[in-house]
Design an enzyme around this catalytic site. Structure first.
Site, short mmCIF file in Angstrom:
data_model
loop_
_atom_site.label_atom_id
_atom_site.label_comp_id
_atom_site.label_asym_id
_atom_site.label_seq_id
_atom_site.Cartn_x
_atom_site.Cartn_y
_atom_site.Cartn_z
N LEU A 1 0.84 -1.20 0.00
CA LEU A 1 0.00 0.00 0.00
C LEU A 1 0.88 1.25 0.00
O LEU A 1 0.75 2.12 -0.88
CB LEU A 1 -0.91 -0.03 1.23
CG LEU A 1 -1.85 1.16 1.41
CD1 LEU A 1 -2.78 1.31 0.20
CD2 LEU A 1 -2.68 1.00 2.68
N TYR A 2 1.77 1.32 0.97
CA TYR A 2 2.63 2.51 1.11
C TYR A 2 3.54 2.67 -0.11
O TYR A 2 3.62 3.74 -0.72
CB TYR A 2 3.45 2.37 2.39
CG TYR A 2 4.52 3.42 2.58
CD1 TYR A 2 4.19 4.78 2.59
CD2 TYR A 2 5.85 3.06 2.77
CE1 TYR A 2 5.17 5.74 2.77
CE2 TYR A 2 6.83 4.01 2.97
CZ TYR A 2 6.49 5.35 2.96
OH TYR A 2 7.46 6.30 3.14
N GLY A 3 4.22 1.58 -0.48
CA GLY A 3 5.16 1.64 -1.61
C GLY A 3 4.49 2.05 -2.90
O GLY A 3 5.03 2.86 -3.68
N SER B 1 1.78 3.86 -3.21
CA SER B 1 1.38 5.28 -3.17
C SER B 1 2.57 6.18 -3.52
O SER B 1 2.43 7.17 -4.23
CB SER B 1 0.78 5.66 -1.80
OG SER B 1 1.78 5.70 -0.79
#
Ligand code: NAP
Length: 247
Positions: A154-156, A158
Protein backbone atom coordinates in the site's frame (compact mmCIF):
# COMPACT_ATOMS: atom_id res chain seq x y z
CA UNK A 1 9.47 43.42 5.51
CA UNK A 2 11.43 41.97 2.60
CA UNK A 3 8.99 41.78 -0.33
CA UNK A 4 11.46 39.68 -2.34
CA UNK A 5 11.63 36.99 0.33
CA UNK A 6 10.82 33.54 -1.03
CA UNK A 7 8.08 31.49 0.60
CA UNK A 8 8.08 27.71 1.00
CA UNK A 9 5.11 25.54 1.91
CA UNK A 10 6.11 22.33 3.69
CA UNK A 11 3.35 19.82 4.36
CA UNK A 12 3.99 17.84 7.52
CA UNK A 13 6.47 20.57 8.45
CA UNK A 14 5.80 20.07 12.15
CA UNK A 15 7.64 16.77 12.68
CA UNK A 16 10.57 14.67 11.55
CA UNK A 17 11.86 15.25 8.03
CA UNK A 18 9.44 18.10 7.28
CA UNK A 19 10.45 20.06 10.36
CA UNK A 20 14.14 19.60 9.54
CA UNK A 21 13.44 20.94 6.03
CA UNK A 22 11.55 23.91 7.49
CA UNK A 23 14.40 24.70 9.91
CA UNK A 24 17.03 24.52 7.17
CA UNK A 25 15.05 26.59 4.65
CA UNK A 26 14.28 29.22 7.30
CA UNK A 27 17.98 29.39 8.19
CA UNK A 28 18.59 30.36 4.53
CA UNK A 29 16.23 33.34 4.90
CA UNK A 30 13.21 31.68 3.30
CA UNK A 31 9.76 32.30 4.80
CA UNK A 32 8.38 28.89 5.71
CA UNK A 33 4.73 27.92 6.00
CA UNK A 34 4.43 24.64 7.87
CA UNK A 35 1.25 22.58 7.77
CA UNK A 36 -0.05 19.76 9.94
CA UNK A 37 -3.01 18.74 12.07
CA UNK A 38 -1.53 19.17 15.56
CA UNK A 39 -1.61 22.84 16.58
CA UNK A 40 0.74 22.38 19.56
CA UNK A 41 3.46 20.87 17.41
CA UNK A 42 2.82 23.51 14.77
CA UNK A 43 3.15 26.42 17.18
CA UNK A 44 6.29 24.90 18.74
CA UNK A 45 7.90 24.51 15.33
CA UNK A 46 7.10 28.08 14.35
CA UNK A 47 8.25 29.48 17.71
CA UNK A 48 11.61 27.69 17.42
CA UNK A 49 12.18 29.07 13.91
CA UNK A 50 11.20 32.60 14.95
CA UNK A 51 13.45 32.53 18.00
CA UNK A 52 16.34 31.54 15.71
CA UNK A 53 15.60 34.68 13.63
CA UNK A 54 13.58 33.03 10.85
CA UNK A 55 10.14 33.74 9.45
CA UNK A 56 7.52 31.02 9.87
CA UNK A 57 3.78 30.50 9.95
CA UNK A 58 1.71 27.46 10.88
CA UNK A 59 -1.45 26.41 9.06
CA UNK A 60 -3.56 23.77 10.73
CA UNK A 61 -5.00 21.38 8.20
CA UNK A 62 -6.07 17.79 7.79
CA UNK A 63 -5.05 16.86 4.25
CA UNK A 64 -7.72 14.40 3.23
CA UNK A 65 -8.99 15.47 -0.19
CA UNK A 66 -8.71 17.93 -3.04
CA UNK A 67 -10.56 20.68 -1.22
CA UNK A 68 -8.31 20.59 1.90
CA UNK A 69 -5.25 20.63 -0.37
CA UNK A 70 -6.54 23.56 -2.42
CA UNK A 71 -7.48 25.52 0.74
CA UNK A 72 -4.02 25.00 2.21
CA UNK A 73 -2.41 26.16 -1.03
CA UNK A 74 -4.57 29.30 -1.09
CA UNK A 75 -3.76 30.11 2.55
CA UNK A 76 -0.04 29.67 1.85
CA UNK A 77 -0.29 32.05 -1.12
CA UNK A 78 -1.96 34.63 1.15
CA UNK A 79 0.76 34.23 3.77
CA UNK A 80 3.39 34.54 1.02
CA UNK A 81 1.87 37.82 -0.23
CA UNK A 82 0.70 36.27 -3.47
CA UNK A 83 3.39 33.69 -4.05
CA UNK A 84 4.69 30.32 -3.00
CA UNK A 85 8.12 29.67 -4.52
CA UNK A 86 8.80 26.23 -3.05
CA UNK A 87 6.43 23.37 -2.30
CA UNK A 88 7.66 20.36 -0.33
CA UNK A 89 5.15 17.52 -0.46
CA UNK A 90 6.33 15.76 2.67
CA UNK A 91 3.29 14.83 4.81
CA UNK A 92 2.79 11.11 4.59
CA UNK A 93 1.67 8.05 6.49
CA UNK A 94 3.44 4.74 6.20
CA UNK A 95 1.44 1.86 7.62
CA UNK A 96 2.64 -1.58 6.64
CA UNK A 97 1.12 -5.03 6.70
CA UNK A 98 -0.15 -7.81 4.47
CA UNK A 99 -2.23 -6.87 1.44
CA UNK A 100 -4.97 -9.29 2.51
CA UNK A 101 -5.34 -7.46 5.84
CA UNK A 102 -5.54 -3.98 4.31
CA UNK A 103 -8.99 -2.41 4.58
CA UNK A 104 -10.55 -0.10 2.07
CA UNK A 105 -10.37 2.64 4.70
CA UNK A 106 -6.58 2.11 5.04
CA UNK A 107 -6.30 2.30 1.27
CA UNK A 108 -8.29 5.54 1.07
CA UNK A 109 -6.36 7.20 3.92
CA UNK A 110 -2.94 6.39 2.49
CA UNK A 111 -3.79 7.43 -1.05
CA UNK A 112 -5.63 10.58 0.14
CA UNK A 113 -2.61 11.91 2.04
CA UNK A 114 0.28 10.45 0.03
CA UNK A 115 -1.11 10.96 -3.49
CA UNK A 116 -4.27 13.04 -3.68
CA UNK A 117 -3.09 15.90 -1.45
CA UNK A 118 0.22 16.43 -3.34
CA UNK A 119 -1.66 16.16 -6.63
CA UNK A 120 -4.08 18.98 -5.83
CA UNK A 121 -1.45 21.12 -4.09
CA UNK A 122 0.52 20.99 -7.32
CA UNK A 123 -2.65 21.65 -9.33
CA UNK A 124 -3.17 24.83 -7.31
CA UNK A 125 0.42 26.06 -6.97
CA UNK A 126 2.35 24.98 -10.08
CA UNK A 127 0.36 27.27 -12.42
CA UNK A 128 1.15 30.25 -10.15
CA UNK A 129 4.84 29.33 -10.12
CA UNK A 130 4.74 28.91 -13.90
CA UNK A 131 3.17 32.35 -14.27
CA UNK A 132 6.06 33.87 -12.32
CA UNK A 133 8.54 31.85 -14.43
CA UNK A 134 10.13 30.12 -11.46
CA UNK A 135 9.43 27.59 -8.74
CA UNK A 136 10.57 24.35 -7.17
CA UNK A 137 8.59 21.34 -6.00
CA UNK A 138 10.18 18.51 -4.03
CA UNK A 139 8.17 15.35 -3.43
CA UNK A 140 9.17 13.04 -0.60
CA UNK A 141 8.98 9.41 -1.66
CA UNK A 142 10.72 6.34 -0.21
CA UNK A 143 13.22 3.66 -1.16
CA UNK A 144 10.41 1.07 -1.00
CA UNK A 145 8.77 2.67 -4.05
CA UNK A 146 11.70 1.30 -6.07
CA UNK A 147 11.60 -2.38 -5.18
CA UNK A 148 9.11 -4.91 -3.89
CA UNK A 149 9.13 -5.35 -0.13
CA UNK A 150 6.71 -7.62 1.67
CA UNK A 151 4.21 -5.62 3.75
CA UNK A 152 4.80 -2.41 1.82
CA UNK A 153 2.31 -2.83 -1.04
CA UNK A 154 0.00 0.00 0.00
CA UNK A 155 2.63 2.51 1.11
CA UNK A 156 5.16 1.64 -1.61
CA UNK A 157 2.60 1.88 -4.38
CA UNK A 158 1.38 5.28 -3.17
CA UNK A 159 4.93 6.61 -3.31
CA UNK A 160 5.55 4.93 -6.68
CA UNK A 161 2.69 7.09 -7.94
CA UNK A 162 4.55 10.13 -6.61
CA UNK A 163 7.72 9.05 -8.43
CA UNK A 164 5.87 9.06 -11.74
CA UNK A 165 4.05 12.29 -10.91
CA UNK A 166 7.43 13.97 -10.39
CA UNK A 167 8.40 13.11 -13.96
CA UNK A 168 4.99 14.02 -15.38
CA UNK A 169 5.05 17.40 -13.61
CA UNK A 170 8.65 18.02 -14.68
CA UNK A 171 7.47 17.54 -18.27
CA UNK A 172 4.37 19.68 -17.73
CA UNK A 173 5.74 22.63 -15.75
CA UNK A 174 9.51 22.45 -16.33
CA UNK A 175 9.34 24.44 -19.58
CA UNK A 176 7.76 27.28 -17.54
CA UNK A 177 10.65 27.33 -15.07
CA UNK A 178 9.21 25.05 -12.38
CA UNK A 179 11.61 22.32 -11.32
CA UNK A 180 10.03 19.18 -9.88
CA UNK A 181 12.13 16.50 -8.17
CA UNK A 182 11.87 13.64 -5.70
CA UNK A 183 13.88 12.69 -2.63
CA UNK A 184 13.62 9.01 -1.69
CA UNK A 185 14.73 8.51 1.91
CA UNK A 186 15.74 5.26 3.52
CA UNK A 187 15.01 4.48 7.20
CA UNK A 188 15.11 7.76 9.11
CA UNK A 189 14.73 8.50 12.82
CA UNK A 190 11.63 10.66 13.29
CA UNK A 191 8.60 10.80 15.56
CA UNK A 192 6.85 8.81 12.84
CA UNK A 193 9.29 5.89 13.04
CA UNK A 194 9.71 5.96 16.85
CA UNK A 195 7.33 3.04 17.24
CA UNK A 196 9.51 0.83 15.01
CA UNK A 197 12.21 0.75 17.71
CA UNK A 198 14.98 -1.66 16.77
CA UNK A 199 13.09 -2.62 13.60
CA UNK A 200 14.36 0.61 12.06
CA UNK A 201 17.98 -0.31 12.85
CA UNK A 202 17.47 -3.79 11.44
CA UNK A 203 16.07 -2.38 8.20
CA UNK A 204 18.90 0.16 7.99
CA UNK A 205 21.54 -2.50 8.70
CA UNK A 206 20.91 -4.03 5.25
CA UNK A 207 22.23 -0.93 3.44
CA UNK A 208 25.89 0.09 2.95
CA UNK A 209 25.58 2.95 5.47
CA UNK A 210 24.34 0.40 8.01
CA UNK A 211 22.37 2.85 10.15
CA UNK A 212 19.24 5.01 10.00
CA UNK A 213 19.50 8.59 8.75
CA UNK A 214 18.78 11.66 10.84
CA UNK A 215 16.00 13.93 9.61
CA UNK A 216 18.63 16.61 8.96
CA UNK A 217 20.53 14.34 6.56
CA UNK A 218 17.38 13.91 4.46
CA UNK A 219 16.56 17.62 4.70
CA UNK A 220 19.97 18.55 3.22
CA UNK A 221 18.99 16.80 -0.01
CA UNK A 222 15.53 18.37 -0.05
CA UNK A 223 16.91 21.87 0.48
CA UNK A 224 19.48 21.32 -2.27
CA UNK A 225 16.77 20.35 -4.78
CA UNK A 226 14.47 23.16 -3.62
CA UNK A 227 17.00 25.94 -4.12
CA UNK A 228 19.00 27.43 -6.99
CA UNK A 229 22.07 25.25 -6.52
CA UNK A 230 20.00 22.55 -8.25
CA UNK A 231 19.02 24.90 -11.09
CA UNK A 232 19.59 22.33 -13.88
CA UNK A 233 17.96 19.39 -12.11
CA UNK A 234 14.46 18.52 -13.32
CA UNK A 235 12.52 15.29 -12.79
CA UNK A 236 15.23 13.54 -10.75
CA UNK A 237 14.75 11.02 -7.97
CA UNK A 238 17.57 11.43 -5.45
CA UNK A 239 18.05 8.33 -3.30
CA UNK A 240 19.07 9.32 0.23
CA UNK A 241 18.92 5.80 1.57
CA UNK A 242 22.40 4.93 2.77
CA UNK A 243 22.89 3.01 -0.47
CA UNK A 244 20.04 0.53 -0.02
CA UNK A 245 18.74 0.77 -3.59
CA UNK A 246 22.26 0.70 -5.09
CA UNK A 247 23.22 -2.79 -3.97
N1 NAP B 1 11.02 8.28 8.50
C1 NAP B 1 11.35 7.40 7.54
O1 NAP B 1 12.03 6.38 7.78
C2 NAP B 1 10.93 7.65 6.13
C3 NAP B 1 11.52 6.88 5.10
C4 NAP B 1 11.13 7.08 3.79
C5 NAP B 1 10.19 8.04 3.50
N2 NAP B 1 9.63 8.79 4.49
C6 NAP B 1 8.62 9.79 4.11
O2 NAP B 1 9.02 11.04 4.63
C7 NAP B 1 7.86 11.81 4.96
C8 NAP B 1 7.97 12.32 6.39
O3 NAP B 1 8.14 11.20 7.26
P1 NAP B 1 8.48 11.41 8.82
O4 NAP B 1 9.09 10.13 9.27
O5 NAP B 1 9.18 12.70 9.03
O6 NAP B 1 6.98 11.48 9.41
P2 NAP B 1 6.37 11.99 10.80
O7 NAP B 1 7.44 12.28 11.79
O8 NAP B 1 5.30 11.03 11.15
O9 NAP B 1 5.71 13.37 10.35
C9 NAP B 1 4.62 13.36 9.46
C10 NAP B 1 4.11 14.78 9.28
O10 NAP B 1 2.94 14.73 8.45
C11 NAP B 1 1.86 15.40 9.10
N3 NAP B 1 0.61 14.75 8.77
C12 NAP B 1 0.26 13.44 8.98
N4 NAP B 1 -1.01 13.23 8.58
C13 NAP B 1 -1.48 14.41 8.10
C14 NAP B 1 -2.71 14.84 7.55
N5 NAP B 1 -3.76 14.00 7.42
N6 NAP B 1 -2.84 16.13 7.18
C15 NAP B 1 -1.81 17.00 7.31
N7 NAP B 1 -0.62 16.66 7.82
C16 NAP B 1 -0.46 15.39 8.21
C17 NAP B 1 2.20 15.26 10.59
O11 NAP B 1 1.62 16.28 11.37
P3 NAP B 1 0.25 16.03 12.24
O12 NAP B 1 0.37 14.66 12.86
O13 NAP B 1 0.21 17.15 13.20
O14 NAP B 1 -0.83 16.11 11.22
C18 NAP B 1 3.71 15.44 10.59
O15 NAP B 1 4.05 16.81 10.54
C19 NAP B 1 6.65 10.91 4.70
O16 NAP B 1 6.09 11.20 3.43
C20 NAP B 1 7.25 9.51 4.70
O17 NAP B 1 6.50 8.61 3.92
C21 NAP B 1 9.98 8.61 5.80
Amino acid sequence: MNSNQSTALITGGTSGIGRAVANQLAAQGIHVVVAGRNADRGEQTVAAIRSAGGKADFVQTDLRDASSARSLAKRAVELGNGRVDILVNNAGIFPFGPTHETTEDDFERVYALNVKAPYFLVAELAPLMAESGKGAIVNISTMVADYGMSGMSLYGSSKAAINLLTKAWAAEYGPSGVRVNTVSPGPTRTEGTDAMGEGLDQLAAQAPAGRPASADEIAEAVVFLATDRASFIHGANLAVDGGQTAV
